[in-house]
Design a protein around this motif. Sequence first.
Motif, PDB file in Angstrom:
ATOM      1  N   GLU A 100       0.623  -1.307  -0.126  1.00  8.81           N
ATOM      2  CA  GLU A 100       0.202  -0.041   0.068  1.00  8.81           C
ATOM      3  C   GLU A 100       0.396   1.210   0.217  1.00  8.81           C
ATOM      4  O   GLU A 100       0.612   2.412  -0.815  1.00  8.81           O
ATOM      5  N   ALA A 101       2.171   1.012   0.825  1.00 11.00           N
ATOM      6  CA  ALA A 101       2.942   3.019   0.815  1.00 11.00           C
ATOM      7  C   ALA A 101       3.580   2.999  -0.780  1.00 11.00           C
ATOM      8  O   ALA A 101       3.165   3.992  -1.090  1.00 11.00           O
ATOM      9  N   GLU A 224      15.673  14.157   2.464  1.00  9.16           N
ATOM     10  CA  GLU A 224      14.862  15.238   2.069  1.00  9.16           C
ATOM     11  C   GLU A 224      13.664  14.826   1.446  1.00  9.16           C
ATOM     12  O   GLU A 224      13.151  15.335   0.370  1.00  9.16           O
ATOM     13  N   ARG A 225      14.103  14.090  -0.412  1.00 14.24           N
ATOM     14  CA  ARG A 225      13.926  13.855  -1.131  1.00 14.24           C
ATOM     15  C   ARG A 225      13.688  12.296  -1.424  1.00 14.24           C
ATOM     16  O   ARG A 225      13.409  11.810  -2.334  1.00 14.24           O
ATOM     17  N   THR A 226      13.427  11.477  -0.008  1.00 17.75           N
ATOM     18  CA  THR A 226      13.367  10.201  -0.281  1.00 17.75           C
ATOM     19  C   THR A 226      12.090   9.581   0.764  1.00 17.75           C
ATOM     20  O   THR A 226      11.807  10.204   1.297  1.00 17.75           O
ATOM     21  N   VAL A 227      11.281   8.465   0.280  1.00 22.33           N
ATOM     22  CA  VAL A 227      10.255   8.201   0.661  1.00 22.33           C
ATOM     23  C   VAL A 227      10.766   6.726   1.179  1.00 22.33           C
ATOM     24  O   VAL A 227      10.974   5.871  -0.261  1.00 22.33           O
ATOM     25  N   LEU A 228      11.435   6.780   1.931  1.00 31.28           N
ATOM     26  CA  LEU A 228      11.418   5.380   2.662  1.00 31.28           C
ATOM     27  C   LEU A 228      10.043   4.322   2.576  1.00 31.28           C
ATOM     28  O   LEU A 228       9.635   4.428   3.282  1.00 31.28           O
ATOM     29  N   ILE A 229      10.796   3.208   2.009  1.00 31.85           N
ATOM     30  CA  ILE A 229       9.118   2.407   2.650  1.00 31.85           C
ATOM     31  C   ILE A 229       9.591   1.739   3.177  1.00 31.85           C
ATOM     32  O   ILE A 229      10.423   0.298   3.112  1.00 31.85           O
ATOM     33  N   ASN A 230       9.154   0.261   4.779  1.00 34.11           N
ATOM     34  CA  ASN A 230       9.883  -0.900   5.239  1.00 34.11           C
ATOM     35  C   ASN A 230       8.149  -1.504   5.728  1.00 34.11           C
ATOM     36  O   ASN A 230       7.244  -1.054   5.517  1.00 34.11           O
TER      37      ASN A 230
END
Length: 391
Positions: A100-101, A224-230
Amino acid sequence: MRNPLSDKVVTIKPSGIRKFFDIVSEMEDAISLGVGEPDFDTPWHIRDEGIYSLEKGRTFYTSNSGLKDLKIEICNYLERRIGVKYHYQDEVLVTVGGSEAIDIALRAMINPGEEVLIPQPSYVSYGPCAVLTDAVPVIINLKAENEFRLTAQELRDAITDRTKVLILPFPNNPTGAIMERKDLEEIAEVIIENDIFVISDEIYSELTYKGDHVSITCIPGMQERTVLINGFSKAYAMTGWRLGYACGPKEIIAQMTKIHQFAIMCAPTTSQYAAVEALKNGDKDVKQMREAYNQRRRYLMHAFKEMGLECFEPYGAFYVFPCIKEFGMTSEEFATRFLEEEKVAVVPGTAFGDSGEGFLRISYAYSLENLKLAIGKLNHFISRLREEKKA
């Protein structure tokens, strides 16, 4: 009658992983090495916390972004494991699995016609999720000679003035490839230079076998320019609990939360309470499972060497990606014959993109006993194929 279906959705192909899983589920005495799901039960103390939450009647909605205690523990975990700080109030969103993320991150960031760079072979959802946002997926074909890492030059060559987001899928499913700090530093330089953003899928971050996992968010200028998904599926053997999270700049997380609010409301409450326990007291469990996977990984690499099957050594996730080009068959043909003749299911590399042609994904999220049985059958199968070639 008017066509009730969306043309865009109809054009998306079903997952290539599920095809072989569905066949093997109907086949007696078959062995499946196809699904990326831990064979461990969720550790008991984590299950117990979920049960306790039910006993206490904690069955109501949480806030849209997730339980406060869970978001705080996610921040504590990331600071402890990768050395990056997030603020629980506005930089963390708890989701229904990492999948979903990925979906809502793309929906929050992409305008129609903008390009999303997708290194392949990689997880099957990235391309379809990009298409559903009306993005233009741009495939970067990774190479076996580079151990399926993304190089700075490959990235630079793929960027245009319409590029918006790079999906960075490491440790990688299906190849098991990892990116080390030097690799990420070179990638980061290109990203900053071209002012693009990153969705870093780090669901396998705890399953690395060559030093600690390095996140691109650790590289200066990248948080500041990354969406981290876990998430919790792989590291804590919690696939069915359906719980993941995204961390990133508050302006992106706010828009992701808005989509999540309307589409989902909140992640499962019971799962969130269990996840708090996982993050607080699950490090020992993760270590034990990682050691078991590493034993299986080493066994497979030794077995491939013994049977003369080419395979680069992967240092992440729980997959190996052997090359079967010597047999003159497509990956689909090889996997189909192997299933029909030896009753063992593996996944054709092409399920993860065209650059997976000539390879197979074999999961070692299975017992060593099952792996030994399956590898014995693989050895028998390829010996027969080699004899056929001689004839």
